[in-house]
Write a protein that holds these residues in place. Structure first.
Motif, PDB file in Angstrom:
ATOM      1  N   VAL A  80       0.736  14.930  -7.445  1.00  0.00           N
ATOM      2  CA  VAL A  80       0.185  15.654  -6.287  1.00  0.00           C
ATOM      3  C   VAL A  80       0.591  17.117  -6.336  1.00  0.00           C
ATOM      4  O   VAL A  80      -0.231  18.021  -6.128  1.00  0.00           O
ATOM      5  CB  VAL A  80       0.657  15.012  -4.967  1.00  0.00           C
ATOM      6  N   ASN A  81       1.862  17.380  -6.620  1.00  0.00           N
ATOM      7  CA  ASN A  81       2.349  18.760  -6.651  1.00  0.00           C
ATOM      8  C   ASN A  81       1.675  19.565  -7.756  1.00  0.00           C
ATOM      9  O   ASN A  81       1.305  20.735  -7.554  1.00  0.00           O
ATOM     10  CB  ASN A  81       3.866  18.765  -6.864  1.00  0.00           C
TER      11      ASN A  81
ATOM     12  N   VAL B 188       1.737  22.948  -2.090  1.00  0.00           N
ATOM     13  CA  VAL B 188       1.480  22.138  -0.902  1.00  0.00           C
ATOM     14  C   VAL B 188       1.900  22.882   0.358  1.00  0.00           C
ATOM     15  O   VAL B 188       2.774  23.753   0.332  1.00  0.00           O
ATOM     16  CB  VAL B 188       2.218  20.788  -0.978  1.00  0.00           C
ATOM     17  N   ILE B 189       1.249  22.550   1.453  1.00  0.00           N
ATOM     18  CA  ILE B 189       1.640  23.045   2.767  1.00  0.00           C
ATOM     19  C   ILE B 189       2.669  22.075   3.335  1.00  0.00           C
ATOM     20  O   ILE B 189       2.384  20.889   3.527  1.00  0.00           O
ATOM     21  CB  ILE B 189       0.430  23.150   3.709  1.00  0.00           C
ATOM     22  N   GLY B 190       3.863  22.545   3.604  1.00  0.00           N
ATOM     23  CA  GLY B 190       4.904  21.668   4.122  1.00  0.00           C
ATOM     24  C   GLY B 190       5.539  20.849   3.016  1.00  0.00           C
ATOM     25  O   GLY B 190       6.283  21.385   2.203  1.00  0.00           O
TER      26      GLY B 190
ATOM     27  N   GLN C   5       0.870  -1.177   0.000  1.00  0.00           N
ATOM     28  CA  GLN C   5       0.000   0.000   0.000  1.00  0.00           C
ATOM     29  C   GLN C   5       0.905   1.224   0.000  1.00  0.00           C
ATOM     30  O   GLN C   5       1.720   1.404   0.899  1.00  0.00           O
ATOM     31  CB  GLN C   5      -0.902   0.017   1.228  1.00  0.00           C
ATOM     32  N   ARG C   6       0.759   2.045  -1.041  1.00  0.00           N
ATOM     33  CA  ARG C   6       1.590   3.238  -1.166  1.00  0.00           C
ATOM     34  C   ARG C   6       0.698   4.476  -1.112  1.00  0.00           C
ATOM     35  O   ARG C   6      -0.287   4.565  -1.845  1.00  0.00           O
ATOM     36  CB  ARG C   6       2.379   3.219  -2.484  1.00  0.00           C
ATOM     37  N   ASP C   7       1.051   5.412  -0.256  1.00  0.00           N
ATOM     38  CA  ASP C   7       0.276   6.643  -0.083  1.00  0.00           C
ATOM     39  C   ASP C   7       1.113   7.857  -0.448  1.00  0.00           C
ATOM     40  O   ASP C   7       2.282   7.964  -0.039  1.00  0.00           O
ATOM     41  CB  ASP C   7      -0.191   6.780   1.373  1.00  0.00           C
ATOM     42  N   TYR C   8       0.502   8.761  -1.205  1.00  0.00           N
ATOM     43  CA  TYR C   8       1.115  10.041  -1.568  1.00  0.00           C
ATOM     44  C   TYR C   8       0.045  11.099  -1.307  1.00  0.00           C
ATOM     45  O   TYR C   8      -1.033  11.044  -1.899  1.00  0.00           O
ATOM     46  CB  TYR C   8       1.518  10.053  -3.046  1.00  0.00           C
ATOM     47  N   TRP C   9       0.338  12.052  -0.431  1.00  0.00           N
ATOM     48  CA  TRP C   9      -0.690  13.041  -0.125  1.00  0.00           C
ATOM     49  C   TRP C   9      -0.078  14.334   0.400  1.00  0.00           C
ATOM     50  O   TRP C   9       1.072  14.370   0.844  1.00  0.00           O
ATOM     51  CB  TRP C   9      -1.685  12.490   0.893  1.00  0.00           C
ATOM     52  N   ALA C  10      -0.876  15.391   0.310  1.00  0.00           N
ATOM     53  CA  ALA C  10      -0.424  16.697   0.791  1.00  0.00           C
ATOM     54  C   ALA C  10      -1.619  17.599   1.053  1.00  0.00           C
ATOM     55  O   ALA C  10      -2.692  17.437   0.448  1.00  0.00           O
ATOM     56  CB  ALA C  10       0.501  17.359  -0.231  1.00  0.00           C
ATOM     57  N   LEU C  11      -1.434  18.540   1.967  1.00  0.00           N
ATOM     58  CA  LEU C  11      -2.390  19.615   2.177  1.00  0.00           C
ATOM     59  C   LEU C  11      -2.130  20.685   1.129  1.00  0.00           C
ATOM     60  O   LEU C  11      -0.980  20.970   0.803  1.00  0.00           O
ATOM     61  CB  LEU C  11      -2.248  20.227   3.570  1.00  0.00           C
ATOM     62  N   ILE C  12      -3.199  21.280   0.623  1.00  0.00           N
ATOM     63  CA  ILE C  12      -3.067  22.275  -0.428  1.00  0.00           C
ATOM     64  C   ILE C  12      -3.188  23.679   0.146  1.00  0.00           C
ATOM     65  O   ILE C  12      -4.160  24.002   0.838  1.00  0.00           O
ATOM     66  CB  ILE C  12      -4.128  22.062  -1.523  1.00  0.00           C
ATOM     67  N   GLU C  13      -2.206  24.508  -0.130  1.00  0.00           N
ATOM     68  CA  GLU C  13      -2.194  25.899   0.331  1.00  0.00           C
ATOM     69  C   GLU C  13      -3.177  26.719  -0.490  1.00  0.00           C
ATOM     70  O   GLU C  13      -3.128  26.744  -1.718  1.00  0.00           O
ATOM     71  CB  GLU C  13      -0.784  26.476   0.164  1.00  0.00           C
ATOM     72  N   GLY C  14      -4.096  27.410   0.184  1.00  0.00           N
ATOM     73  CA  GLY C  14      -5.017  28.325  -0.489  1.00  0.00           C
ATOM     74  C   GLY C  14      -5.843  27.677  -1.572  1.00  0.00           C
ATOM     75  O   GLY C  14      -6.026  28.257  -2.654  1.00  0.00           O
ATOM     76  N   CYS C  15      -6.370  26.489  -1.301  1.00  0.00           N
ATOM     77  CA  CYS C  15      -7.149  25.780  -2.316  1.00  0.00           C
ATOM     78  C   CYS C  15      -8.382  26.600  -2.704  1.00  0.00           C
ATOM     79  O   CYS C  15      -9.116  27.095  -1.849  1.00  0.00           O
ATOM     80  CB  CYS C  15      -7.578  24.413  -1.790  1.00  0.00           C
ATOM     81  N   THR C  16      -8.608  26.738  -3.997  1.00  0.00           N
ATOM     82  CA  THR C  16      -9.678  27.608  -4.512  1.00  0.00           C
ATOM     83  C   THR C  16     -10.976  26.857  -4.795  1.00  0.00           C
ATOM     84  O   THR C  16     -11.922  27.457  -5.307  1.00  0.00           O
ATOM     85  CB  THR C  16      -9.221  28.299  -5.803  1.00  0.00           C
ATOM     86  N   CYS C  17     -11.018  25.557  -4.471  1.00  0.00           N
ATOM     87  CA  CYS C  17     -12.226  24.787  -4.767  1.00  0.00           C
ATOM     88  C   CYS C  17     -12.477  23.747  -3.680  1.00  0.00           C
ATOM     89  O   CYS C  17     -11.611  23.480  -2.836  1.00  0.00           O
ATOM     90  CB  CYS C  17     -12.113  24.126  -6.134  1.00  0.00           C
ATOM     91  N   SER C  18     -13.649  23.165  -3.710  1.00  0.00           N
ATOM     92  CA  SER C  18     -13.996  22.105  -2.765  1.00  0.00           C
ATOM     93  C   SER C  18     -13.359  20.793  -3.219  1.00  0.00           C
ATOM     94  O   SER C  18     -12.941  20.656  -4.380  1.00  0.00           O
ATOM     95  CB  SER C  18     -15.516  21.946  -2.707  1.00  0.00           C
TER      96      SER C  18
END
Length: 206
Positions: free
Chosen positions: A164-165, A175-177, A28-41
């Motif tokens: 993701v980026n 991304v945040i961080g 199981q491989r996970d790639y994820w990030a929080l998005i800075e200033g996301c403009t959509c839901s």
């Protein structure tokens, strides 16, 4: 948008290369990030991903194209993509699940991996939008398993962290961080309980 059912009787599962047919450990491989200033839901983000999937992938590593030629139509359950992987060849995948906040594709016979991958978006407790990719797969054969260990793993990580980026820069300020990239071996009890026809995770919180 069509919700995925079991796929029984509609050909959805025909020709799939499921993880049980592969070689080596089920990863199981996970790639994820929080998005800075996301403009959509999250659901709007996933509509964009479904509509522009091929554009978001790093073309120097992998090129996706629609089998039906409808390049700008959102991907839906049953759609197939041709995948040209640098140094590996040309293969195919099929969308086996789609809902408002995720889409899941599975590999078809001949692909170097056996399994499926889910792309999803959701919010955390603070309301930040997260874009998340999770694959559950084995190598498609013992020969491909050896090849993957000698270079394919790094290429896959580069492909999906770049994806993701690109998504984060398309719908926000990046991304945040940093982008998280994590790999875990699935234990037998987890593998036995896995729904190989559904998503690898549930994206909830729009």
């Amino acid at each position: 948008m069509e919700e995925a059912g079991t796929g029984a009787g509609d050909g959805l599962l025909d020709g799939l290369l499921s993880a049980v047919e592969g070689a080596g450990p089920l990863l199981q491989r996970d790639y994820w990030a929080l998005i800075e200033g996301c403009t959509c839901s999250p659901s709007e983000l996933m509509e964009l991903v479904a509509s522009r999937f091929a554009e978001l992938a790093p073309e120097e590593l992998v090129v996706f194209s629609r089998e039906d030629g409808r390049d700008h139509a959102p991907l839906e359950r049953g759609d197939e993509l041709e995948v040209k992987i640098r140094g590996a060849g040309t293969f195919h995948v099929r969308i086996i699940h789609r809902d408002a906040q995720s889409l899941t594709m599975a590999t078809l016979t001949g692909h170097p991996e056996a399994g499926r991958i889910t792309f999803g978006a959701y919010r955390n407790a603070r309301g930040d939008v997260i874009f998340h990719i999770r694959s559950r797969a084995r190598s498609g054969s013992r020969v491909k398993y050896l090849g993957f260990r000698t270079g394919g793993e790094a290429m896959q990580t580069n492909t999906w962290t770049d994806f993701v980026n690109t998504v984060a820069l398309t719908v926000g300020e990046g991304v945040i961080g940093f982008i998280h990239a994590e790999t875990a071996v699935m234990e037998q009890e987890h593998e036995s309980a896995d729904d190989v026809q559904g998503p690898t995770f549930l994206a909830r919180g729009d």
